[in-house]
Design a protein around this motif. Structure first.
Motif, PDB file in Angstrom:
ATOM      1  N   PHE A 219      -3.263  -6.934   3.209  1.00 12.05           N
ATOM      2  CA  PHE A 219      -4.138  -6.151   2.338  1.00 12.05           C
ATOM      3  C   PHE A 219      -3.738  -4.683   2.445  1.00 12.05           C
ATOM      4  CE2 PHE A 219      -7.984  -3.642   1.525  1.00 12.05           C
ATOM      5  CZ  PHE A 219      -8.244  -4.066   0.234  1.00 12.05           C
ATOM      6  N   ASN A 220      -3.170  -4.164   1.356  1.00  6.49           N
ATOM      7  CA  ASN A 220      -2.709  -2.779   1.322  1.00  6.49           C
ATOM      8  C   ASN A 220      -3.193  -2.175   0.008  1.00  6.49           C
ATOM      9  OD1 ASN A 220      -1.042  -0.413   0.820  1.00  6.49           O
ATOM     10  ND2 ASN A 220       0.274  -1.113   2.499  1.00  6.49           N
ATOM     11  N   ALA A 221      -4.268  -1.402   0.086  1.00  6.22           N
ATOM     12  CA  ALA A 221      -4.902  -0.865  -1.120  1.00  6.22           C
ATOM     13  C   ALA A 221      -3.945   0.018  -1.914  1.00  6.22           C
ATOM     14  CB  ALA A 221      -6.157  -0.085  -0.737  1.00  6.22           C
ATOM     15  N   ARG A 222      -3.088   0.764  -1.215  1.00  7.63           N
ATOM     16  CA  ARG A 222      -2.158   1.657  -1.904  1.00  7.63           C
ATOM     17  C   ARG A 222      -1.137   0.865  -2.715  1.00  7.63           C
ATOM     18  NH1 ARG A 222       0.693   3.599   1.987  1.00  7.63           N
ATOM     19  NH2 ARG A 222       2.834   3.243   1.338  1.00  7.63           N
ATOM     20  N   TYR A 223      -0.605  -0.191  -2.118  1.00  5.67           N
ATOM     21  CA  TYR A 223       0.363  -1.023  -2.825  1.00  5.67           C
ATOM     22  C   TYR A 223      -0.279  -1.702  -4.042  1.00  5.67           C
ATOM     23  CZ  TYR A 223       3.870  -0.758   0.951  1.00  5.67           C
ATOM     24  OH  TYR A 223       4.814  -0.339   1.853  1.00  5.67           O
ATOM     25  N   ILE A 224      -1.492  -2.192  -3.857  1.00  4.75           N
ATOM     26  CA  ILE A 224      -2.171  -2.876  -4.962  1.00  4.75           C
ATOM     27  C   ILE A 224      -2.432  -1.909  -6.109  1.00  4.75           C
ATOM     28  CG2 ILE A 224      -4.318  -4.034  -5.645  1.00  4.75           C
ATOM     29  CD1 ILE A 224      -4.362  -5.275  -2.825  1.00  4.75           C
ATOM     30  N   GLU A 225      -2.838  -0.695  -5.787  1.00  8.78           N
ATOM     31  CA  GLU A 225      -3.076   0.301  -6.824  1.00  8.78           C
ATOM     32  C   GLU A 225      -1.768   0.682  -7.515  1.00  8.78           C
ATOM     33  OE1 GLU A 225      -5.045   2.641  -9.435  1.00  8.78           O
ATOM     34  OE2 GLU A 225      -5.829   1.126  -8.046  1.00  8.78           O
ATOM     35  N   ARG A 226      -0.682   0.744  -6.746  1.00  5.18           N
ATOM     36  CA  ARG A 226       0.627   1.048  -7.334  1.00  5.18           C
ATOM     37  C   ARG A 226       1.031  -0.054  -8.309  1.00  5.18           C
ATOM     38  NH1 ARG A 226       3.664   2.932  -9.810  1.00  5.18           N
ATOM     39  NH2 ARG A 226       5.621   4.024  -9.422  1.00  5.18           N
ATOM     40  N   ASP A 324       9.107   2.868  -0.079  1.00  4.71           N
ATOM     41  CA  ASP A 324       8.023   3.791  -0.417  1.00  4.71           C
ATOM     42  C   ASP A 324       7.396   3.274  -1.706  1.00  4.71           C
ATOM     43  OD1 ASP A 324       9.680   4.579  -2.565  1.00  4.71           O
ATOM     44  OD2 ASP A 324      10.615   6.117  -1.322  1.00  4.71           O
ATOM     45  N   ASP A 325       6.606   4.088  -2.355  1.00  7.31           N
ATOM     46  CA  ASP A 325       5.914   3.615  -3.552  1.00  7.31           C
ATOM     47  C   ASP A 325       6.710   3.805  -4.834  1.00  7.31           C
ATOM     48  OD1 ASP A 325       3.899   2.990  -1.900  1.00  7.31           O
ATOM     49  OD2 ASP A 325       2.450   4.443  -2.649  1.00  7.31           O
ATOM     50  N   ASN A 326       7.892   4.386  -4.740  1.00  8.20           N
ATOM     51  CA  ASN A 326       8.625   4.740  -5.949  1.00  8.20           C
ATOM     52  C   ASN A 326       9.393   3.538  -6.503  1.00  8.20           C
ATOM     53  OD1 ASN A 326       9.868   6.090  -8.024  1.00  8.20           O
ATOM     54  ND2 ASN A 326      11.458   7.000  -6.720  1.00  8.20           N
ATOM     55  N   ILE A 327       8.925   3.008  -7.623  1.00  4.78           N
ATOM     56  CA  ILE A 327       9.618   1.885  -8.257  1.00  4.78           C
ATOM     57  C   ILE A 327      10.021   2.230  -9.692  1.00  4.78           C
ATOM     58  CG2 ILE A 327       8.558   0.097  -6.841  1.00  4.78           C
ATOM     59  CD1 ILE A 327       6.507  -0.357  -8.994  1.00  4.78           C
ATOM     60  N   ASP A 328       9.930   3.496 -10.031  1.00  2.60           N
ATOM     61  CA  ASP A 328      10.192   3.902 -11.413  1.00  2.60           C
ATOM     62  C   ASP A 328      11.678   4.027 -11.722  1.00  2.60           C
ATOM     63  OD1 ASP A 328       7.453   4.094 -12.106  1.00  2.60           O
ATOM     64  OD2 ASP A 328       7.347   6.002 -11.034  1.00  2.60           O
ATOM     65  N   ASP A 329      12.478   4.341 -10.711  1.00  4.33           N
ATOM     66  CA  ASP A 329      13.891   4.613 -10.967  1.00  4.33           C
ATOM     67  C   ASP A 329      14.813   3.490 -10.504  1.00  4.33           C
ATOM     68  OD1 ASP A 329      13.175   7.139 -11.968  1.00  4.33           O
ATOM     69  OD2 ASP A 329      13.153   7.986  -9.940  1.00  4.33           O
ATOM     70  N   VAL A 330      14.243   2.318 -10.221  1.00  7.69           N
ATOM     71  CA  VAL A 330      15.057   1.191  -9.766  1.00  7.69           C
ATOM     72  C   VAL A 330      15.676   0.501 -10.979  1.00  7.69           C
ATOM     73  CG1 VAL A 330      15.058  -0.986  -8.503  1.00  7.69           C
ATOM     74  CG2 VAL A 330      13.543   0.873  -7.778  1.00  7.69           C
ATOM     75  N   PRO A 331      17.006   0.351 -11.015  1.00  8.67           N
ATOM     76  CA  PRO A 331      17.654  -0.263 -12.189  1.00  8.67           C
ATOM     77  C   PRO A 331      17.296  -1.740 -12.309  1.00  8.67           C
ATOM     78  CG  PRO A 331      19.240   0.084 -10.423  1.00  8.67           C
ATOM     79  CD  PRO A 331      17.982   0.768  -9.996  1.00  8.67           C
TER      80      PRO A 331
END
Length: 359
Positions: A219-226, A324-331
């Motif tokens: 249970f990781n609230a930050r990951y779920i929100e991401r 980390d939480d950054n998944i925007d720049d993953v090809p």
């Protein structure tokens, strides 16, 4: 000619999708080779090292707090076990168990983890002198204490063939035993997506409703929100697998179910975000866009990230493991390059298993 009778020790008591699916996969493959196979009921042989008060609290929580949702989940696991797994429930007398079979296998999952204390000799087949083969048990960790090594070494020396799931584990055991230990793929990867589809439940969402499937073991609230923000930004509905009571209400679409519901959710998803090894595996098998968040800190004593990192490294998609939480720049994933690598690993692993059972 009478078929050779084989039996597998692995976890099938703990309600975990990956646990049940890897057990099914190994049994399916062994039977496809022409052997009989039963998975031994491990419940009588589990060791619960928790203090008594924690055992009591856990039992009370399950009875009074878990609620109808978790009862529904347990029912799904029971149904899957009865429909898809061939088990031997008469395992109380291990001498009789040894007499019933010609060959024994250690299956996959983290049954050999150095983190789990004390060492349970049942999962090292201490009770039989029959031929013993290990297919892809996972150490899960890159480190092992001297105490663990001294405990398992004499047990492992009695195996005719040993393979493990991660290269780090293979290297560790090779040094410990002074023999070659192979790293093979998880049993779930031995089957194709088409072979998994018959195990899927009905679609969890109607045709035409696109969704992101979020499967978080921790249970990781930050990951779920991401994950929720990613789904909204890409016009996807947010489906969350209900693995904990705390997940109730975190989405309009919380999925409460077992292995078949999990498979269906992955099969029909438009994207997947997870922290799970097996959710990563099935994302790959069904050729889905996915991100796997780091579940354990790199310096944590119980760090089990190596199993995911090893898999993604073998398939040249290390970028899907997000630290980390950054998944925007993953090809995006080019599965036309992934599957030739997977096919090669699968064929090598099938050859190992086939030859180990024969020789």
């Amino acid at each position: 000619m009478q078929k050779l009778k084989t039996a597998t020790v692995t976890w099938i008591t703990y309600n975990n999708c990956g646990t049940f699916l890897q057990a099914y996969a190994l049994q399916h493959v062994v039977k496809s080779f022409g052997y009989e196979n039963k998975i031994l009921d491990d419940a009588p042989h589990l060791i619960d090292a928790r203090p008594i008060y924690r055992k009591v609290l856990s039992r009370l929580k399950r009875i009074f707090v878990s609620g109808t949702r978790m009862k529904e989940v347990r029912s799904c696991y029971t149904s899957f076990r009865e429909e898809w797994l061939e088990t031997d429930k008469d395992t109380g007398d291990l001498k009789k168990v040894s007499d019933r079979y010609d060959l024994f296998l250690c299956g996959s999952d983290q049954i050999w983890s150095p983190i789990i204390k004390p060492v349970n000799p049942y999962f090292f087949l201490y009770f039989t002198d029959k031929k013993k083969v290990a297919y892809a048990p996972s150490l899960g960790s890159t480190k092992a204490s001297d105490e663990w090594k001294s405990c398992v070494k004499p047990l492992l020396q009695r195996f005719s063939n040993i393979s493990v799931r991660e290269q780090q584990g293979a290297s560790l055991l090779s040094v410990l035993l002074g023999r070659d230990i192979q790293a093979v793929v998880d049993p779930t990867l031995l089957l194709s997506a088409e072979e998994w589809k018959p195990l899927c439940s009905d679609r969890i969402m109607p045709v035409g409703r696109k969704y992101l499937f979020c499967y978080m073991l921790s249970f990781n609230a930050r990951y779920i929100e991401r994950a929720r923000k990613y789904s909204h930004r890409h016009g996807l509905e947010f489906v969350l697998m209900g693995l904990h009571r705390e997940y109730e209400g975190l989405s309009d679409n919380v999925l409460w179910g077992g292995p078949s519901e999990f498979l269906s959710a992955v099969c029909h998803a438009d994207a997947i975000i997870t922290d799970s090894f097996h959710a990563t595996v099935f994302s790959i098998l069904f050729r889905k866009p996915f991100f796997t968040f780091q579940r354990f800190k790199a310096n944590a004593w119980n760090n089990q990230n190596s199993r995911i990192e090893n898999l993604l490294d073998r398939l040249s998609i290390k970028g899907r493991f997000v630290k980390d939480d950054n998944i925007d720049d993953v090809p995006p994933i080019d599965y036309s390059k992934v599957f030739p690598l997977l096919d090669k690993e699968r064929e090598r692993s099938l050859q190992y298993l086939s030859s180990s059972l024969k020789n």
